[in-house]
Design a protein around this motif. Structure first.
Motif, short mmCIF file in Angstrom:
data_model
loop_
_atom_site.label_atom_id
_atom_site.label_comp_id
_atom_site.label_asym_id
_atom_site.label_seq_id
_atom_site.Cartn_x
_atom_site.Cartn_y
_atom_site.Cartn_z
N TRP A 378 0.94 -1.16 0.17
CA TRP A 378 -0.07 -0.18 -0.10
C TRP A 378 0.92 1.24 -0.03
O TRP A 378 0.46 2.26 -0.74
CB TRP A 378 -0.66 -0.13 1.22
N GLN A 379 1.95 1.14 0.60
CA GLN A 379 2.98 2.28 0.56
C GLN A 379 3.47 2.84 -0.78
O GLN A 379 3.24 3.84 -1.00
CB GLN A 379 4.33 1.97 1.54
N SER A 380 3.58 1.84 -1.76
CA SER A 380 4.11 2.34 -2.81
C SER A 380 3.10 2.64 -3.86
O SER A 380 3.02 3.37 -4.36
CB SER A 380 4.91 0.94 -3.69
N CYS A 381 1.77 1.95 -3.44
CA CYS A 381 0.61 2.38 -4.36
C CYS A 381 0.31 4.00 -3.91
O CYS A 381 0.09 4.69 -5.10
CB CYS A 381 -0.64 1.54 -3.88
N PHE A 382 0.34 4.42 -2.70
CA PHE A 382 -0.20 5.56 -2.60
C PHE A 382 0.76 6.51 -2.78
O PHE A 382 0.70 7.94 -3.18
CB PHE A 382 -0.82 5.72 -1.16
N GLU A 383 2.35 6.36 -2.67
CA GLU A 383 3.18 7.08 -3.11
C GLU A 383 3.38 7.39 -4.52
O GLU A 383 3.23 8.33 -4.82
CB GLU A 383 4.70 6.45 -2.82
N ARG A 384 2.86 6.36 -5.54
CA ARG A 384 2.79 6.59 -6.83
C ARG A 384 1.71 7.49 -6.93
O ARG A 384 1.65 8.43 -7.96
CB ARG A 384 2.63 5.09 -7.48
N GLN A 385 0.68 7.21 -6.25
CA GLN A 385 -0.57 8.17 -6.59
C GLN A 385 -0.49 9.67 -6.22
O GLN A 385 -0.65 10.48 -7.07
CB GLN A 385 -1.99 7.60 -5.96
N PHE A 386 0.29 9.56 -5.04
CA PHE A 386 0.54 11.33 -4.60
C PHE A 386 1.48 12.00 -5.48
O PHE A 386 1.42 13.14 -5.77
CB PHE A 386 0.92 11.13 -3.19
#
Length: 395
Positions: A378-386
């Motif tokens: 989830w960390q990489s998911c939301f870092e990419r999205q941000f």
């Protein structure tokens, strides 16, 4: 640097939902202590009030119409309900998570704003295929089904015309969206994640394992934590179960968890068969992980998943899978090699696929499942999205 303000709207949110609920819970967890952002989640609810979780996370509970029956979905569409959060927080970004009416309604709610928010959307459901084409195919209108799918994509193109980005979490779904008229620059691949600290093989509960095996170490054990509806393959599996009881040496043990319109069918099966149990709706992620890790295999029977969070959670816990031959289920199984594809959507074919898995090397399948799931977080998911949000604001 001032906070980037993001406001979320999603009519697919439900307190007992599956993947969409998990996405928002993990998203709120990520932003709870984010130094550079303020996330405001407009949560469809039974009453209206503001819940300040932290300086970077606020939940605006908003009273919304509730659908009747076993569903717990509530629907927002009126300007009087949509505008307050936009006026109050003056967002840089608005993300919309459902495609019906809401995209245009949000666009209208932003009219006249001194500061125009950038509109983005997450393609949580591949609705032209899942809910439109499949509906008409099911009722025996294959020719009209394809036409209806084209009309649904035309509706989507119109609804999201002024949206800067459409996010999708599966390459197959992205390819289909692009093939149906969306511009490549409007699309963004945002793979979702799994909480690897919670979902792992060590969550196994030997007491539960022994309860399910019921004195037979060779008894196959299965977990079905999906919404109880035809889309998720519930009826297909229930029809396959009597076949499995004849084909396997011992009746397989099945744990059902969740809710949905076909809940009565699950309750009836639990009364009829000794080795079928209904666990109710499991809210705790630790409890979900305990159940996943305590069985041999899971089922990913929906061919219309846009990512399949439950699939990834199951793989992270070391489960073998029978997966549908389309959508994200196919993508996960093809990349992981951790199970068997369901080539034909019939009870007989499903039973054969499960029997095939029961004869495979479970330890090897478990290893493949876990190694594949480790690629996602989830960390990489939301870092990419941000990072995507920041680029949109800066351009």
């Amino acid at each position: 640097m001032s906070q980037l303000v993001i406001v979320d709207y999603n009519n697919f949110w439900s307190p007992s939902g599956g993947g969409v609920r998990r996405y928002h819970l993990e998203r709120m967890k990520y932003y709870k202590n984010h130094p550079d952002a303020l996330l405001v989640f407009v949560q469809n609810d039974g009453k209206t009030y503001t819940e300040k979780v932290s300086d970077s996370l606020i939940i605006e509970h908003t009273k919304a119409f509730r659908f009747p029956g076993n569903w717990e979905y509530r629907f927002l569409w009126r300007q009087i309900d949509l505008k307050p959060a936009i006026a109050k927080y003056k967002p840089d970004i608005i993300e919309v998570g459902s495609p019906y009416i809401l995209p245009k309604a949000i666009e209208k709610a932003c009219e006249g704003c001194p500061k125009k928010p950038i509109l983005t959307a997450f393609w949580h459901a591949d609705f032209p295929v899942t809910y439109v084409r499949r509906f008409f195919e099911k009722w025996g209108f294959p020719r009209f089904a394809k036409k209806a799918e084209s009309l649904a994509f035309a509706y989507a193109r119109s609804s999201f015309k002024k949206y800067a980005k459409i996010e999708a979490s599966s390459h197959e779904v992205m390819d289909r969206i692009q093939a149906n008229g969306f511009k490549p620059e409007q699309l963004e691949w945002i793979p979702l994640g799994v909480d690897l600290e919670t979902f792992h093989p060590e969550a196994r509960d030997e007491t539960l394992v022994q309860e399910l095996k019921d004195g037979d170490p060779n008894r196959l054990t299965i977990f079905f934590p999906h919404r109880f509806c035809d889309e998720k393959g519930l009826r297909l599996f229930l029809e396959a179960y009597p076949i499995l009881c004849k084909e396997l040496e011992s009746e397989p043990a099945v744990l059902f968890a969740g809710t949905g319109p076909d809940l009565p069918l699950v309750e009836e099966a639990a009364k009829k068969y000794k080795h079928i149990r209904y666990e109710g709706f499991i809210k705790s992620t630790a409890e979900m992980a305990r159940h996943y890790a305590s069985v041999d295999m899971g089922l990913a029977l929906s061919g219309w998943e846009t990512f399949g969070l439950s699939i990834l959670e199951s793989l992270a816990c070391g489960d073998a899978l029978v997966a549908a031959s389309t959508g994200a289920a196919l993508e996960h199984l093809r990349e992981s090699g951790a199970g068997v594809l369901l080539e034909e959507r019939t009870p007989q074919a499903l039973a054969q696929a499960i029997v095939k898995i029961s004869k495979m090397d479970m330890a090897q399948l478990k290893q493949k499942s876990v190694e594949y799931a480790k690629k996602f977080s989830w960390q990489s998911c939301f870092e990419r999205q941000f990072a995507m949000y920041q680029k949109l604001v800066q351009r």
